[in-house]
Motif scaffolding. Sequence first.
Motif, PDB file in Angstrom:
ATOM      1  N   VAL A 323       0.862  -1.193   0.000  1.00 59.44           N
ATOM      2  CA  VAL A 323       0.000   0.000   0.000  1.00 59.44           C
ATOM      3  C   VAL A 323       0.895   1.238   0.000  1.00 59.44           C
ATOM      4  O   VAL A 323       0.898   2.019   0.954  1.00 59.44           O
ATOM      5  N   PRO A 324       1.676   1.419  -1.059  1.00 57.35           N
ATOM      6  CA  PRO A 324       2.671   2.504  -1.046  1.00 57.35           C
ATOM      7  C   PRO A 324       2.055   3.887  -0.887  1.00 57.35           C
ATOM      8  O   PRO A 324       2.678   4.776  -0.308  1.00 57.35           O
ATOM      9  N   ASP A 325       0.824   4.082  -1.384  1.00 56.56           N
ATOM     10  CA  ASP A 325       0.196   5.396  -1.227  1.00 56.56           C
ATOM     11  C   ASP A 325      -0.032   5.719   0.240  1.00 56.56           C
ATOM     12  O   ASP A 325       0.175   6.857   0.687  1.00 56.56           O
ATOM     13  N   ARG A 326      -0.418   4.714   1.042  1.00 59.14           N
ATOM     14  CA  ARG A 326      -0.643   4.948   2.457  1.00 59.14           C
ATOM     15  C   ARG A 326       0.682   5.096   3.212  1.00 59.14           C
ATOM     16  O   ARG A 326       0.772   5.844   4.189  1.00 59.14           O
ATOM     17  N   ALA A 327       1.710   4.396   2.779  1.00 57.17           N
ATOM     18  CA  ALA A 327       3.024   4.580   3.394  1.00 57.17           C
ATOM     19  C   ALA A 327       3.500   6.012   3.202  1.00 57.17           C
ATOM     20  O   ALA A 327       4.041   6.635   4.128  1.00 57.17           O
ATOM     21  N   HIS A 612       1.937  -8.680  -4.644  1.00 57.40           N
ATOM     22  CA  HIS A 612       1.404  -7.826  -5.695  1.00 57.40           C
ATOM     23  C   HIS A 612       1.856  -6.392  -5.431  1.00 57.40           C
ATOM     24  O   HIS A 612       1.344  -5.715  -4.531  1.00 57.40           O
ATOM     25  N   LEU A 613       2.822  -5.948  -6.213  1.00 59.55           N
ATOM     26  CA  LEU A 613       3.430  -4.634  -6.045  1.00 59.55           C
ATOM     27  C   LEU A 613       2.945  -3.686  -7.135  1.00 59.55           C
ATOM     28  O   LEU A 613       2.379  -4.108  -8.146  1.00 59.55           O
ATOM     29  N   ALA A 614       3.198  -2.400  -6.933  1.00 58.51           N
ATOM     30  CA  ALA A 614       2.732  -1.403  -7.893  1.00 58.51           C
ATOM     31  C   ALA A 614       3.352  -1.612  -9.271  1.00 58.51           C
ATOM     32  O   ALA A 614       2.701  -1.404 -10.297  1.00 58.51           O
ATOM     33  N   GLU A 615       4.619  -2.026  -9.319  1.00 56.89           N
ATOM     34  CA  GLU A 615       5.318  -2.174 -10.594  1.00 56.89           C
ATOM     35  C   GLU A 615       5.168  -3.566 -11.195  1.00 56.89           C
ATOM     36  O   GLU A 615       5.629  -3.815 -12.303  1.00 56.89           O
ATOM     37  N   GLY A 616       4.554  -4.491 -10.480  1.00 58.15           N
ATOM     38  CA  GLY A 616       4.406  -5.856 -10.966  1.00 58.15           C
ATOM     39  C   GLY A 616       4.547  -6.845  -9.832  1.00 58.15           C
ATOM     40  O   GLY A 616       4.927  -6.494  -8.718  1.00 58.15           O
ATOM     41  N   ASP A 617       4.257  -8.090 -10.096  1.00 61.21           N
ATOM     42  CA  ASP A 617       4.305  -9.130  -9.071  1.00 61.21           C
ATOM     43  C   ASP A 617       5.739  -9.593  -8.836  1.00 61.21           C
ATOM     44  O   ASP A 617       6.534  -9.727  -9.781  1.00 61.21           O
ATOM     45  N   PHE A 618       6.047  -9.840  -7.568  1.00 62.08           N
ATOM     46  CA  PHE A 618       7.291 -10.504  -7.214  1.00 62.08           C
ATOM     47  C   PHE A 618       6.923 -11.855  -6.636  1.00 62.08           C
ATOM     48  O   PHE A 618       6.213 -11.938  -5.617  1.00 62.08           O
ATOM     49  N   THR A 619       7.391 -12.925  -7.281  1.00 59.88           N
ATOM     50  CA  THR A 619       7.030 -14.285  -6.898  1.00 59.88           C
ATOM     51  C   THR A 619       8.232 -15.005  -6.323  1.00 59.88           C
ATOM     52  O   THR A 619       9.328 -14.949  -6.896  1.00 59.88           O
ATOM     53  N   ILE A 620       8.033 -15.655  -5.190  1.00 57.76           N
ATOM     54  CA  ILE A 620       9.043 -16.523  -4.587  1.00 57.76           C
ATOM     55  C   ILE A 620       8.544 -17.951  -4.740  1.00 57.76           C
ATOM     56  O   ILE A 620       7.504 -18.311  -4.173  1.00 57.76           O
ATOM     57  N   GLU A 621       9.247 -18.746  -5.520  1.00 53.33           N
ATOM     58  CA  GLU A 621       8.845 -20.131  -5.729  1.00 53.33           C
ATOM     59  C   GLU A 621       9.968 -21.054  -5.278  1.00 53.33           C
ATOM     60  O   GLU A 621      11.136 -20.645  -5.214  1.00 53.33           O
TER      61      GLU A 621
END
Length: 700
Positions: A323-327, A612-621
């Motif tokens: 929630v970067p806008d709230r941060a 789910h980030l503003a610039e795209g998903d970061f997945t840890i598999e």
Amino acid sequence: MVSACAYSGAYPTGYGLYTKNTEGVPEAMFDAPQASGFTHFQQSGTGAIRKYYNYVRVTPMVQPLDCLGQAWALHDEVAEPGYYAATLDTGVRSELTVGAKVAVHRYTFPQTRSARVVLDLSCGGLAIDHGRTVPLRAHVEMVGPGRAQGTVVVEGVPLSVYVEFDTPRWRQMLWYDRRLIEGGTRLDFDRIRQTTLRPFGLLFMGSAAAGQSVEVRIGFSLRGCEQARRNLHRECGEGELAFDDLRARTSANWSDHVGRVEVQGGTDARRQVFATSMYHSLIKPCFGDDESPFWPTPGPFAFDVCTMWDIYKTEIPLLAAIVPDRAVDLLESLIRVCEEEGNFPIGYRMARGADRFFRQASALAHTALADAHALGLGDLDWNWALVHMADDLRRMYGEDYYEHGVVHPITHTLDLAYAYHCTAGVARAMGDPMLAEDMVARSRLWSNAFDPATGLLVDSSFYEGGKWNYSFRLIHDMAGRIALAGGDAPFVRMLDSFFGFGADPVVQPGVRPDPTTMAAGYALNRFEGLNNEPDMEAPWSYHYAGRPDRTAEVVHAALTHQFGTGPGGLPGNDDSGGLSSWYVWASLGLFPIAGQGLFLVNAPAFEQATIHLAEGDFTIETSGHRQAPISSDGFDRPPAPQYVQSARLNGKPLDVAHLSAATVHAGGRLHLELGPEPSEWGSKFRPPSLSDPHGTGARP
């Protein structure tokens, strides 16, 4: 902005059953959950909250008003994000839901000729010694059928309410000192003292058929009754039944936010604890946009920053990710507080004056500001922010640090050195190299806090801890700190001793432990578990000494033995979501190094996870992930930890056990191969430090 829950009068940490305590097992005030009504504005699992909040108690009653304040047992409790329900011993089914600036109560009565819904505007605080809030001034008035409003000044803040009730055939009356005021339409109190306070408020009363439900809708504001009315009608409409609609909207909002990190694999219990941790991580701080009672302009107003000491390491980095806008709104609000009051607060509640908690720490806002600037979040006026960052470093303990290069309590030396490091990065990026170099020089004074003879902090006083747990903080120059301890091997031996590797199990103290027992426990110099802020980062110190396998073992033990489902599933205070945020990051196999734009990498608890980030998903598999069994008490009990054997980032080999925050925030895919035995992965190249920016032996 608004929270609502059952009010027992007991300490809220511990399911509302216990009195306040600082040592040993807490002492129960009640045998089972109970409530004298339902209150608004709560802390979320913090420590010494004392008298703050629990304002505007709403109590459904079938007894006379004389019984107000009596508590009834709670049955059939249901708790979900944005919703709470329970049945009182009186037979009244009680349901609560909230919106941004409103609360709606729904009460379903048994058949009675004398049902009441009582609002107590004098209520506040806890039913423990020195735990009561005393309002300073107040007024309450009727403004029409089923309508009332009022303002209570509590802790220097004017809390205004606008109330609507949906049963026009019921009578509405004011009351004072548990006595009805016939024909009265307004109560005014210009000056209230502890000795003169008597309960007061309003009530609605009438007959109820079996199963009849009534709604009480309350709008809140810190800027007067008219704004409270507008807030209520904006969220709930005018004179309409609102409960189900508001509950559905709030539930959907929470589902959206909790769903911004998704996990796959693991057990049902682990996924439940993870989702609960996401929820807890997002409860605080509270945002009352356009509601500041201390400055007149619109914009974000954040309170319940309780405290930065709780949330700056784990929770604010999580907010910045999902929630970067709230941060950014939080940081803008903190800058405004500094502008208005002269300090960045360590703690800030809904109370007049920055509740700074100055004994806890110094200059923690600098860490979050440095991260936000490095990530390019928001559109803050960074020139103005830098002015406040630099000025704040000279306030309170900062003046002694500036003059002498060391300050006691000694942990403030580490705080201030770190804040200088963070501010230097912002100054350099803003094109002020002279300021940056001066800041870097002062950031190197962290070494004044340590005793080279022991490798630990020097003797001092410590806030909720001692020299051992504070000695393993992740400072900006871990390479220098490890060298001061004699190198990797001695540093690892110190950590092993702290975490009890090879030592006998510790017997935990019971209720009211005697001083001898507590002194013997403190003398062990052992890790307390994840029940205090300094201990949250200590397991990750192993990474800097080339032993991420040890980090994996300690974090695995904490995740699987200290957290579970149901009451008692936390190892200590949740600290406004700071502890739950730790659980989220640790479960993902990541740990943010706040202020340095860095994440450490570890074996995750789930087969796969996506942020789910503003610039795209970061997945840890992962490959080779083992699903843990589940025991009858709701705690996961996997047989052994797992270790990273190799890693690939976006398809390319990753030999280091860390990632830049910019890399994570840009989105991508991290693949971790896991195995049952420690490996050499991550042991050669260390995370960057001030004196070793590329990591020991790392490639440029």
